[in-house]
Design a protein around this motif. Structure first.
Motif, short mmCIF file in Angstrom:
data_model
loop_
_atom_site.label_atom_id
_atom_site.label_comp_id
_atom_site.label_asym_id
_atom_site.label_seq_id
_atom_site.Cartn_x
_atom_site.Cartn_y
_atom_site.Cartn_z
N SER A 141 -15.65 36.77 -37.73
CA SER A 141 -15.31 37.00 -36.33
C SER A 141 -16.57 36.98 -35.48
CB SER A 141 -14.61 38.36 -36.18
OG SER A 141 -14.20 38.57 -34.86
N GLU A 142 -16.60 36.13 -34.46
CA GLU A 142 -17.77 36.07 -33.57
C GLU A 142 -17.58 36.97 -32.37
OE1 GLU A 142 -20.75 34.60 -33.96
OE2 GLU A 142 -20.19 33.77 -35.91
N SER A 143 -16.39 36.93 -31.77
CA SER A 143 -16.20 37.70 -30.52
C SER A 143 -15.20 38.85 -30.68
CB SER A 143 -15.80 36.76 -29.38
OG SER A 143 -14.65 36.02 -29.69
N GLY A 144 -14.89 39.20 -31.92
CA GLY A 144 -14.16 40.45 -32.16
C GLY A 144 -12.65 40.36 -32.28
N LYS A 145 -12.07 39.21 -31.96
CA LYS A 145 -10.59 39.12 -32.00
C LYS A 145 -10.08 39.16 -33.44
CE LYS A 145 -10.70 37.55 -27.62
NZ LYS A 145 -10.57 38.28 -26.43
N THR A 146 -10.71 38.41 -34.29
CA THR A 146 -10.27 38.38 -35.69
C THR A 146 -10.57 39.71 -36.36
OG1 THR A 146 -10.80 36.03 -35.60
CG2 THR A 146 -10.24 36.92 -37.76
N LEU A 147 -11.64 40.36 -35.95
CA LEU A 147 -11.94 41.71 -36.43
C LEU A 147 -10.82 42.67 -36.03
CD1 LEU A 147 -13.59 44.10 -37.51
CD2 LEU A 147 -14.91 44.05 -35.38
N PRO A 194 -11.04 32.78 -37.35
CA PRO A 194 -10.69 32.16 -36.07
C PRO A 194 -10.42 30.67 -36.29
CG PRO A 194 -12.88 33.21 -35.96
CD PRO A 194 -12.48 33.14 -37.41
N VAL A 195 -9.74 30.06 -35.34
CA VAL A 195 -9.51 28.61 -35.36
C VAL A 195 -10.68 27.95 -34.62
CG1 VAL A 195 -7.97 26.76 -34.60
CG2 VAL A 195 -7.01 28.97 -35.26
N TYR A 196 -11.34 27.04 -35.32
CA TYR A 196 -12.41 26.25 -34.68
C TYR A 196 -12.04 24.78 -34.83
CZ TYR A 196 -16.02 29.95 -34.11
OH TYR A 196 -16.76 31.05 -33.73
N GLY A 251 -6.44 32.26 -32.67
CA GLY A 251 -6.76 31.00 -32.03
C GLY A 251 -6.65 31.16 -30.53
N ILE A 269 -2.54 24.82 -31.33
CA ILE A 269 -3.73 23.97 -31.40
C ILE A 269 -4.60 24.40 -32.59
CG2 ILE A 269 -3.81 23.01 -29.06
CD1 ILE A 269 -5.71 25.25 -28.26
C1 LIG Z 1 -16.33 26.24 -31.46
C2 LIG Z 1 -14.98 26.79 -31.16
C3 LIG Z 1 -13.88 26.00 -31.40
C4 LIG Z 1 -12.60 26.49 -31.13
N1 LIG Z 1 -11.53 25.69 -31.39
C5 LIG Z 1 -10.27 26.17 -31.20
C6 LIG Z 1 -9.13 25.37 -31.54
O1 LIG Z 1 -9.22 24.23 -31.98
N2 LIG Z 1 -7.91 25.92 -31.37
C7 LIG Z 1 -7.73 27.20 -30.89
O2 LIG Z 1 -6.59 27.65 -30.78
N3 LIG Z 1 -8.81 27.97 -30.54
C8 LIG Z 1 -10.04 27.50 -30.70
N4 LIG Z 1 -11.14 28.29 -30.40
C9 LIG Z 1 -10.92 29.66 -29.90
C10 LIG Z 1 -11.06 30.73 -30.97
O3 LIG Z 1 -10.30 30.40 -32.11
C11 LIG Z 1 -10.57 32.08 -30.45
O4 LIG Z 1 -11.29 32.45 -29.31
C12 LIG Z 1 -10.66 33.16 -31.52
O5 LIG Z 1 -9.78 34.21 -31.19
C13 LIG Z 1 -12.08 33.70 -31.68
O6 LIG Z 1 -12.08 34.66 -32.72
P1 LIG Z 1 -13.24 35.79 -32.85
O7 LIG Z 1 -13.20 36.62 -31.60
O8 LIG Z 1 -12.83 36.57 -34.04
O9 LIG Z 1 -14.54 35.09 -33.01
C14 LIG Z 1 -12.43 27.80 -30.63
C15 LIG Z 1 -13.57 28.59 -30.39
C16 LIG Z 1 -14.82 28.10 -30.65
C17 LIG Z 1 -16.02 28.98 -30.41
#
Ligand SMILES: Cc1cc2nc3c(=O)[nH]c(=O)nc-3n(C[C@H](O)[C@H](O)[C@H](O)COP(=O)(O)O)c2cc1C
Length: 170
Positions: free
Chosen positions: A12-18, A60-62, A95, A100
């Motif tokens: 988790s980078e920004s806390g949502k998955t956490l 998270p979805v990237y 995500g 997506i």
């Molecule tokens: C590089 C990058 C690519 C991402 N690609 C997608 C994507 O393809 N589909 C999606 O739904 N969200 C995408 N996101 C949004 C993250 O999945 C979403 O903000 C997630 O909740 C972040 O989780 P975290 O707070 O645990 O880091 C992307 C975010 C980043 C930083």
């Protein structure tokens, strides 16, 4: 004999998955007789993987994939002799938007767990059939906090895995 342990681990980078991981842990806590370890993938010890009755992964979805860190973690799981075989496995994701990538990421992690011979468990509700997911960046869901409706799915997932660990004597 010490109680069965469920390993809940996430990137988790920004806390949502956490936040989802913490909700999964809350669900596990509702089940008497099981313990859990909650930690980021970067801190997981091999011994914790081997001792766990169930492993619950969150990413998270990237770009419609799990994150590179999660992929790397999965690639580093012990494989020789298939020591993770018959452990329970479950997933959660967050995500930014609807449709997506969420399900693609869930199945990506599920497929990898199946390569290890793990037994996959979905969430408690129909709406979490493949695991728990949260939308964190679109429309009304674009809040700082992960919305309760999604946290409940994560909680249900943790509870179900906990109950199944006991039921299967895993
Ligand atoms: C590089 C990058 C690519 C991402 N690609 C997608 C994507 O393809 N589909 C999606 O739904 N969200 C995408 N996101 C949004 C993250 O999945 C979403 O903000 C997630 O909740 C972040 O989780 P975290 O707070 O645990 O880091 C992307 C975010 C980043 C930083």
């Amino acid at each position: 004999q010490s109680p069965s342990t469920i390993l809940i681990t996430y990137h988790s980078e920004s806390g949502k998955t956490l936040a989802m991981a913490e909700a999964v842990a809350k669900g596990v806590k509702e089940v008497q007789g099981v313990e859990y370890i909650l930690k980021p993938i970067a801190e997981v010890l091999e011994e914790e993987l081997l001792n766990a009755s169930a492993i619950i992964l969150g990413s998270p979805v990237y770009n419609a994939n799990m994150t590179a860190q999660m992929q790397e973690f999965i690639n580093s799981l012990p494989f020789e002799g298939r020591p993770l075989k018959n452990k329970l496995g479950a997933v959660f994701v967050t995500g930014g938007g609807f449709s997506i990538g969420e399900e693609a990421v869930m199945f990506g992690m599920i497929r990898a767990m199946m390569i290890h011979g793990m037994i996959i468990v979905g969430g408690d509700e129909l709406e979490a059939a493949f695991g728990a997911s949260a939308i964190t960046g679109e429309g009304d869901f674009a809040e700082i906090e992960v919305q309760d409706i999604f946290l409940k799915k994560a909680e249900g997932l943790g509870r179900r895995v906990g109950e199944l660990v006991l039921k299967t004597n895993n």
